[in-house]
Design a protein around this motif. Structure first.
Motif, PDB file in Angstrom:
ATOM      1  N   ASN A 136      13.384 -19.925 -11.930  1.00 43.63           N
ATOM      2  CA  ASN A 136      14.239 -20.311 -10.802  1.00 43.63           C
ATOM      3  C   ASN A 136      15.018 -21.579 -11.119  1.00 43.63           C
ATOM      4  O   ASN A 136      16.199 -21.700 -10.778  1.00 43.63           O
ATOM      5  N   ARG A 137      14.355 -22.531 -11.774  1.00 39.49           N
ATOM      6  CA  ARG A 137      15.033 -23.784 -12.133  1.00 39.49           C
ATOM      7  C   ARG A 137      16.200 -23.514 -13.078  1.00 39.49           C
ATOM      8  O   ARG A 137      17.285 -24.081 -12.921  1.00 39.49           O
ATOM      9  N   LEU A 138      15.971 -22.652 -14.068  1.00 37.68           N
ATOM     10  CA  LEU A 138      17.049 -22.308 -14.997  1.00 37.68           C
ATOM     11  C   LEU A 138      18.217 -21.665 -14.259  1.00 37.68           C
ATOM     12  O   LEU A 138      19.381 -22.016 -14.473  1.00 37.68           O
ATOM     13  N   SER A 139      17.889 -20.718 -13.390  1.00 38.99           N
ATOM     14  CA  SER A 139      18.927 -20.003 -12.645  1.00 38.99           C
ATOM     15  C   SER A 139      19.720 -20.946 -11.747  1.00 38.99           C
ATOM     16  O   SER A 139      20.954 -20.917 -11.716  1.00 38.99           O
ATOM     17  N   GLN A 140      19.011 -21.795 -11.016  1.00 41.09           N
ATOM     18  CA  GLN A 140      19.672 -22.709 -10.085  1.00 41.09           C
ATOM     19  C   GLN A 140      20.497 -23.774 -10.804  1.00 41.09           C
ATOM     20  O   GLN A 140      21.447 -24.322 -10.245  1.00 41.09           O
ATOM     21  N   ALA A 141      20.131 -24.045 -12.063  1.00 41.93           N
ATOM     22  CA  ALA A 141      20.906 -25.002 -12.862  1.00 41.93           C
ATOM     23  C   ALA A 141      22.157 -24.357 -13.450  1.00 41.93           C
ATOM     24  O   ALA A 141      22.946 -25.022 -14.125  1.00 41.93           O
ATOM     25  N   GLY A 142      22.321 -23.050 -13.194  1.00 40.31           N
ATOM     26  CA  GLY A 142      23.500 -22.354 -13.690  1.00 40.31           C
ATOM     27  C   GLY A 142      23.365 -21.813 -15.093  1.00 40.31           C
ATOM     28  O   GLY A 142      24.361 -21.418 -15.712  1.00 40.31           O
ATOM     29  N   PHE A 143      22.129 -21.778 -15.612  1.00 37.68           N
ATOM     30  CA  PHE A 143      21.926 -21.264 -16.967  1.00 37.68           C
ATOM     31  C   PHE A 143      22.041 -19.739 -16.941  1.00 37.68           C
ATOM     32  O   PHE A 143      21.342 -19.069 -16.180  1.00 37.68           O
ATOM     33  N   PRO A 144      22.910 -19.141 -17.763  1.00 34.94           N
ATOM     34  CA  PRO A 144      23.096 -17.682 -17.746  1.00 34.94           C
ATOM     35  C   PRO A 144      21.809 -16.941 -18.101  1.00 34.94           C
ATOM     36  O   PRO A 144      21.170 -17.232 -19.115  1.00 34.94           O
ATOM     37  N   MET A 145      21.434 -15.981 -17.263  1.00 37.24           N
ATOM     38  CA  MET A 145      20.178 -15.270 -17.467  1.00 37.24           C
ATOM     39  C   MET A 145      20.284 -13.859 -16.904  1.00 37.24           C
ATOM     40  O   MET A 145      20.887 -13.638 -15.857  1.00 37.24           O
ATOM     41  N   VAL A 146      19.681 -12.901 -17.617  1.00 38.64           N
ATOM     42  CA  VAL A 146      19.618 -11.505 -17.178  1.00 38.64           C
ATOM     43  C   VAL A 146      18.214 -10.986 -17.459  1.00 38.64           C
ATOM     44  O   VAL A 146      17.672 -11.198 -18.548  1.00 38.64           O
ATOM     45  N   PHE A 147      17.616 -10.311 -16.481  1.00 39.02           N
ATOM     46  CA  PHE A 147      16.321  -9.659 -16.680  1.00 39.02           C
ATOM     47  C   PHE A 147      16.536  -8.244 -17.206  1.00 39.02           C
ATOM     48  O   PHE A 147      17.523  -7.589 -16.870  1.00 39.02           O
ATOM     49  N   PHE A 148      15.566  -7.768 -18.000  1.00 39.65           N
ATOM     50  CA  PHE A 148      15.542  -6.349 -18.332  1.00 39.65           C
ATOM     51  C   PHE A 148      14.100  -5.861 -18.292  1.00 39.65           C
ATOM     52  O   PHE A 148      13.173  -6.590 -18.599  1.00 39.65           O
ATOM     53  N   ASP A 149      13.917  -4.616 -17.864  1.00 40.76           N
ATOM     54  CA  ASP A 149      12.615  -3.953 -17.753  1.00 40.76           C
ATOM     55  C   ASP A 149      11.702  -4.664 -16.756  1.00 40.76           C
ATOM     56  O   ASP A 149      11.594  -4.253 -15.616  1.00 40.76           O
ATOM     57  N   ARG A 150      11.054  -5.740 -17.159  1.00 45.45           N
ATOM     58  CA  ARG A 150      10.192  -6.505 -16.256  1.00 45.45           C
ATOM     59  C   ARG A 150      11.037  -7.603 -15.616  1.00 45.45           C
ATOM     60  O   ARG A 150      11.512  -8.503 -16.306  1.00 45.45           O
ATOM     61  N   LEU A 151      11.209  -7.520 -14.320  1.00 44.08           N
ATOM     62  CA  LEU A 151      12.048  -8.506 -13.655  1.00 44.08           C
ATOM     63  C   LEU A 151      11.276  -9.205 -12.544  1.00 44.08           C
ATOM     64  O   LEU A 151      10.168  -8.811 -12.190  1.00 44.08           O
ATOM     65  N   VAL A 152      11.870 -10.263 -12.027  1.00 42.76           N
ATOM     66  CA  VAL A 152      11.291 -11.032 -10.923  1.00 42.76           C
ATOM     67  C   VAL A 152      12.286 -10.973  -9.779  1.00 42.76           C
ATOM     68  O   VAL A 152      13.373 -11.550  -9.857  1.00 42.76           O
ATOM     69  N   GLU A 153      11.916 -10.261  -8.723  1.00 42.72           N
ATOM     70  CA  GLU A 153      12.878  -9.992  -7.652  1.00 42.72           C
ATOM     71  C   GLU A 153      13.315 -11.245  -6.908  1.00 42.72           C
ATOM     72  O   GLU A 153      14.434 -11.310  -6.396  1.00 42.72           O
ATOM     73  N   GLU A 154      12.435 -12.269  -6.858  1.00 39.87           N
ATOM     74  CA  GLU A 154      12.811 -13.473  -6.109  1.00 39.87           C
ATOM     75  C   GLU A 154      13.748 -14.395  -6.889  1.00 39.87           C
ATOM     76  O   GLU A 154      14.270 -15.361  -6.333  1.00 39.87           O
ATOM     77  N   VAL A 155      13.943 -14.134  -8.178  1.00 41.83           N
ATOM     78  CA  VAL A 155      14.919 -14.894  -8.966  1.00 41.83           C
ATOM     79  C   VAL A 155      16.200 -14.073  -8.990  1.00 41.83           C
ATOM     80  O   VAL A 155      16.248 -12.996  -9.579  1.00 41.83           O
ATOM     81  N   GLU A 156      17.226 -14.566  -8.343  1.00 44.13           N
ATOM     82  CA  GLU A 156      18.427 -13.767  -8.101  1.00 44.13           C
ATOM     83  C   GLU A 156      19.411 -13.852  -9.265  1.00 44.13           C
ATOM     84  O   GLU A 156      20.388 -14.601  -9.238  1.00 44.13           O
TER      85      GLU A 156
END
Length: 338
Positions: A136-156
């Motif tokens: 979540n910290r990475l995402s909120q800091a604007g770091f580009p990220m994509v999940f594949f296969d195993r994902l975390v639904e609360e991280v948008e």
């Protein structure tokens, strides 16, 4: 042995560091003869440019990171091949991190990436009972990220996966249609996205074909030495006559169980499992496999990540990509009654 640097080449040729640097970049400020001389010396001395350092000067590392729990599973190795095929088109390097199902490693790797080690992250998560604040910290800091296969639904962030629930329902229905009365589900950690969605498909089929039946659920640890005796006890207690494996490691355990106890597949129990194992046809009997489009998942996830990195518009329909898996019939199922 000291690494060969631009300074090494400059000293060898009696040139300035600036001249050598420009020559290696094919600058027109440097004569053709000097450029060729510098490149030949670099080749002979074994010079390797520091891609990370030059990328940082340009505001980019020219590297993407891929974080996976393992590579023994053929699915992940095929996904990585798909990712690399796209990265090459963008002239990017791929940095692979193996978490070995250790959440502390995942957290440590995420911290490294937050310090600029790569331009973006493609990740298939490990289970973390403490949550995913690090992602979540990475995402909120604007770091580009994509999940594949195993994902975390609360991280948008965008994600790419297969049709887990639908294909698991289809596979379990097939077990019933081929004569199974008590099919069981063999999953991994029940909190993982792939386990929950695949179990949901299994349970939907149980409710349809045997209303009121109690689902038979086995949660593996991913460690064969621990799981095999537990699976043996599960079999003795519940006597299932069919299995849906949520991962290829679960299917291979059932072959081992059959070998130890002289069970015959599919006479004593039928078997369908998620697997991208290339040796499936050579198992005895050959395994009925749910095959995920692993290479395509890797390509789609990488293309999405580069869109995020390059700040291109991502439409809502692109943020959740679901690619269909297929069932390849084999001898681990009984013959169709029809």
């Amino acid at each position: 042995m000291q690494p060969v640097t631009i300074k090494t080449i400059a000293e060898q040729l009696g040139l300035s560091i600036a001249t050598v640097s420009r020559a290696l970049k094919d600058s027109h400020e440097i004569s053709q003869a000097t450029r060729e001389k510098v490149k030949q010396a670099a080749l002979e001395l074994g010079y390797q440019p520091n891609v990370n350092a030059s990328g940082l000067r340009a505001g980019s590392s020219k590297t993407i990171a891929v974080m996976v729990p393992e590579v023994e599973n053929h699915f992940f190795s095929q996904v990585i091949s798909g990712i690399e095929s796209v990265a090459r088109e963008y002239d990017y390097h791929v940095l692979i991190y193996l978490t070995h199902e250790d959440p502390k490693k995942e957290e440590a790797f995420a911290h490294l990436l937050g310090n600029g080690r790569a331009d973006g992250l493609l990740i298939s998560v490990t289970h973390n009972k403490n949550g995913y604040a690090h992602l979540n910290r990475l995402s909120q800091a604007g770091f580009p990220m994509v999940f594949f296969d195993r994902l975390v639904e609360e991280v948008e962030v965008p994600h790419v996966c297969t049709n887990n629930e639908a294909i698991s329902y289809e596979a379990t229905s097939l077990l019933y249609q081929r004569g199974a009365k008590k099919p069981a589900f063999l999953g991994l950690d029940p909190d993982l996205f792939i386990t929950r969605t695949r179990q949901a498909g299994y349970q939907r089929a149980v409710e349809q074909f045997d209303p009121g039946a109690i689902p038979l659920l086995f949660a593996g640890s991913g460690k064969p030495a621990q799981d095999l005796p537990r699976l043996h006890a599960f079999f003795k207690e519940h006597h299932p006559d069919g299995f849906l494996g949520a991962a290829e490691s679960m299917a291979l355990l059932l072959y081992e169980l059959g070998s130890q106890e002289n069970f015959q597949i599919p006479k004593d129990y039928q078997l369908i499992s998620f697997t991208n194992l290339s040796a499936v046809p050579f198992l005895h009997p050959s395994l009925t496999a749910i095959v995920q489009p692993a290479f395509e998942i890797g390509k789609e996830a990488a293309e999405l990540l580069f869109k995020v990195i390059k700040k291109k518009k991502i439409y809502p329909a692109e943020r959740k990509r679901i690619l269909p898996s297929c069932i390849r019939l084999a001898a681990s199922l009984r013959a169709s009654k029809g």
